[in-house]
Enzyme design. Structure first.
Site, PDB file in Angstrom:
ATOM      1  N   CYS A 187      36.201  14.133  17.655  1.00  0.00           N
ATOM      2  CA  CYS A 187      34.903  13.748  18.224  1.00  0.00           C
ATOM      3  C   CYS A 187      34.096  14.963  18.680  1.00  0.00           C
ATOM      4  CB  CYS A 187      35.076  12.773  19.378  1.00  0.00           C
ATOM      5  SG  CYS A 187      36.019  11.297  18.926  1.00  0.00           S
ATOM      6  N   HIS A 240      42.131   8.502  11.171  1.00  0.00           N
ATOM      7  CA  HIS A 240      42.651   7.135  11.160  1.00  0.00           C
ATOM      8  C   HIS A 240      43.963   7.123  10.398  1.00  0.00           C
ATOM      9  CE1 HIS A 240      38.861   5.908  12.736  1.00  0.00           C
ATOM     10  NE2 HIS A 240      38.203   6.041  11.603  1.00  0.00           N
ATOM     11  N   ILE A 261      35.002   5.484  19.298  1.00  0.00           N
ATOM     12  CA  ILE A 261      33.984   4.546  18.824  1.00  0.00           C
ATOM     13  C   ILE A 261      32.949   5.314  18.023  1.00  0.00           C
ATOM     14  CG2 ILE A 261      32.113   2.988  19.510  1.00  0.00           C
ATOM     15  CD1 ILE A 261      33.776   2.236  21.952  1.00  0.00           C
ATOM     16  N   GLY A 262      32.655   4.816  16.849  1.00  0.00           N
ATOM     17  CA  GLY A 262      31.592   5.394  16.025  1.00  0.00           C
ATOM     18  C   GLY A 262      30.990   4.287  15.191  1.00  0.00           C
TER      19      GLY A 262
END
Length: 244
Positions: A201, A110, A171-172
Site C-alpha cells: 500500500c 493476494h 481496501i482498494g
C-alpha cells in the site's frame, strides 16, 4: 435482440458456468439488496472478468441486485492506477504475476489464506458517496474481526483495517458508472512473506498481520467468508440509508 443478448452471454462461458453452480452463502438469504456468495479459489484474471461482466450487466439493467463475491486467489500482486510505481520496488524481482488494475492505491499481494471480497454495488442507490462506501467496508471488517475477538480499528487517513499498528486488511476499490468493483483483502491464515517483496500500500516499514498471527489459530477462509456474507447482508441497509 434476444440473439444479441445470447451472443454476449456465450462470450463469457467460464464466468457464466461458475456463477450458475455457486450456492448462496450459508445463513445469507438472497434478497433484492445484496447477494453474497463464496466462489472458492479463483484465478485473478477470471475473477476480474466476473466483476467486469457484473458491472456491465448492472449498468445496462439497474433492476439487478447487488453482489458480494467472496473468494481466494492464487498468488498474485496488483497495483492501482497511479504513475507512482515505487511500491513495487521494480517488478522484475516479484515471485508472482503482477496485474495493473483500475482501482485506487499502491501495490498489494493476494494469495491463499486471504479472504477477498469484491462488492458489486450500485452507488447510485447510496447517494453516490465513495467516501461513505469506503467507511462502510472498513466498519464491516471491524465487525467481522470482532467475531474472532480481535479489536480492529481504522487508521485515520490510511484506508484499511488495523490491529494497533499492524495492518490486517487492505481496501482498494474501483468505480465504473458509480458501480463498484474490487474491494477488500483480509489476511486470515496465509503466508505473509510475499508482502516483503513490495512496499504494501506504499507504506514504508508496514507490519502485516492476520487472524492466525493475532490469535495463534484461525478458522478456514470459507468460514470467515460465511460470516462476512451474513454481516454484509445484514448491514447493507446502513449504506442505503439517506444521510440528511
Amino acid at each position: 435482440m434476444k440473439r444479441e443478448s445470447q451472443t454476449r452471454r456465450d462470450a463469457l462461458p467460464r464466468v457464466k458456468d461458475m456463477r450458475k453452480h455457486v450456492p448462496p452463502m450459508a445463513g445469507a438469504e438472497r434478497n433484492e439488496q445484496l447477494h453474497a456468495q463464496w466462489l472458492g479459489r479463483v484465478g485473478y484474471a477470471e475473477a476480474l472478468a466476473i466483476q467486469e461482466d457484473l458491472v456491465a450487466r448492472k449498468w445496462t439493467n439497474d433492476s439487478l441486485g447487488d453482489e458480494l463475491l467472496l473468494l481466494e486467489h492464487e498468488p498474485v500482486y496488483t497495483i492501482g492506477r497511479t504513475p507512482d510505481q515505487s511500491s513495487l520496488r521494480g517488478a522484475a524481482h516479484l515471485p508472482y504475476p503482477l496485474f495493473p488494475i483500475n482501482r485506487g492505491g499502491q501495490a498489494t499481494y493476494h494469495g491463499p489464506g486471504q479472504l477477498i471480497g469484491y462488492p458489486i454495488i450500485d452507488l447510485r442507490r447510496c447517494g453516490q458517496d465513495l467516501h461513505r462506501y469506503l467507511r462502510w467496508l472498513e466498519d464491516l471488517l471491524v465487525a467481522l474481526l470482532a467475531n474472532y475477538e480481535i479489536e480492529a480499528t481504522m487508521h485515520g487517513v490510511l484506508t484499511g483495517v488495523w490491529v494497533q499498528d499492524r495492518k490486517i486488511a487492505s481496501i482498494g476499490v474501483g468505480v465504473r458508472h458509480w458501480i463498484t468493483m474490487h474491494g477488500f483483502a483480509l489476511n486470515v491464515c496465509g503466508d505473509l512473506s510475499p508482502f516483503n517483496h513490495i512496499t504494501p500500500c506504499g507504506i514504508a516499514d508496514i507490519a502485516m498481520t492476520s487472524i492466525k498471527k493475532e490469535k495463534g489459530f484461525a478458522p478456514t477462509v470459507q468460514e470467515v467468508a460465511d460470516r462476512a456474507g451474513v454481516i454484509a447482508t445484514a448491514r447493507i441497509g446502513e449504506l442505503r440509508a439517506v444521510v440528511v
